[in-house]
Design an enzyme around this catalytic site. Sequence first.
Site, PDB file in Angstrom:
ATOM      1  CG  ASP A 147      -7.073  -4.471   4.030  1.00 54.25           C
ATOM      2  OD1 ASP A 147      -8.056  -4.441   4.806  1.00 54.25           O
ATOM      3  OD2 ASP A 147      -6.969  -3.715   3.056  1.00 54.25           O
ATOM      4  CG  ASP A 153      -2.416 -19.812  -1.125  1.00 55.78           C
ATOM      5  OD1 ASP A 153      -1.614 -19.755  -0.169  1.00 55.78           O
ATOM      6  OD2 ASP A 153      -2.125 -20.351  -2.215  1.00 55.78           O
ATOM      7  CE1 TYR A 180      -3.310  -2.691  -0.020  1.00 57.92           C
ATOM      8  CE2 TYR A 180      -3.722  -2.347   2.301  1.00 57.92           C
ATOM      9  CZ  TYR A 180      -3.999  -3.004   1.124  1.00 57.92           C
ATOM     10  OH  TYR A 180      -4.971  -3.978   1.098  1.00 57.92           O
ATOM     11  CG  ASP A 206     -12.223  -6.717   6.449  1.00 57.52           C
ATOM     12  OD1 ASP A 206     -11.817  -6.143   7.479  1.00 57.52           O
ATOM     13  OD2 ASP A 206     -12.757  -6.117   5.502  1.00 57.52           O
TER      14      ASP A 206
END
Length: 354
Positions: free
Chosen positions: A244, A220, A142, A248
Amino acid sequence: MKNYNISLIKGDGIGVEIVDEAVKVLDAVGKKFDINFDYKEYLMGGCAIDATGNPLPQETIDGVLNSDACLFGAIGGPKWDNQPRELRPESGLLKFRKEMGVFANLRPAIVYDELVDASSLKPEVIKGVDIMVVRELIGGIYFGEPKGKTETKGWNTMVYEVYEIERIAHVAFKLAMKRDKKLCSIDKANVLDVSQLWRETVEKIAVEYPEVKLSHMYVDNCAMQLIANPKQFDVILTGNIFGDILSDEASMLSGSIGLLPSASTGEKTAVYEPIHGSAPDITGMGIANPIATISSASMMLRYSLNEEEAADAIDIAIKKAMSEGYRTKDLAAFDAKEVVTTTQMGDIITSYLK
Ligand code: NAD
């Protein structure tokens, strides 16, 4: 009596309602444990744009840096959605995190026994889940350079330096020491060079924490394991983009966004906030669940102020409100004895602390 300076950023939408409830709870726990909180309010987001034309006034940055910790509500809303990007409330939030140097984002994902039915997964899979996701917050893809976009090509760079990996790894190992002493570091070391450096560095730091059982998992696989068998995890350590997504995913194990707190800590200060946003659709209706913010206040006591007993008392009071069947509207369908308003939920939790 101990005294702490707490900066409050209520923000927009339900931010105001939920921070008020958390302050009520903090004051009650303060009385019980002989702690005084001096609060100072600062503006950020839409309310700051309205008052000053700037989503992140300098006064807010200075005020938070001079406080012992910051309790944050939420920012944003449709009123400010059409501003240019740099003048949007969310730009203020990203700049704020960078200015505060909060490199470690801690997100617990806890499933309350009373609410196992609120999850989309089977009760036997999620009952007892208690995970802490530690996400690196101000590095990685980011923020990496070079980045850019042309008509035909877009690119970003995932870059981590050893010191960035070391400091977040220390945070995760220290947390694991206070919990079940299990740490799973998530990467993509089979494909990415940056992940190989991540893995090697975490291995080196592990030597300083011989009691912690370290494992590694590809991102993964972790995404699958969180759904298949979330109880295997204690502390999860990961970089910015993987964290991130995974945090969530982990937070949704509990079934309600209104329950989950977070902490963003660094060398200069720490910011405690619910994981949800300003919920413009329910603002002013008195139905927002204040528990995520009250729980964030508990994390503030535990991680910034070292007031473990007071933090435990808040956590126990929240669990009691849940087990006695008090629910805000978002959880009304799950074993509610009584559906209560935002303020009533704050009052009930406060009453257990008296
Ligand atoms: P949101 O988290 O605000 O709301 C998503 C849904 O969850 C809504 O239906 C809302 O009513 C519900 N919800 C959220 N918190 C709740 C609570 N405490 N109790 C009961 N229900 C709750 O996300 P969104 O709708 O995508 O975003 C709304 C605004 O918030 C946007 O402007 C967005 O940019 C901003 N936002 C801010 C933050 C932050 O301040 N950290 C984080 C996310 C989104």
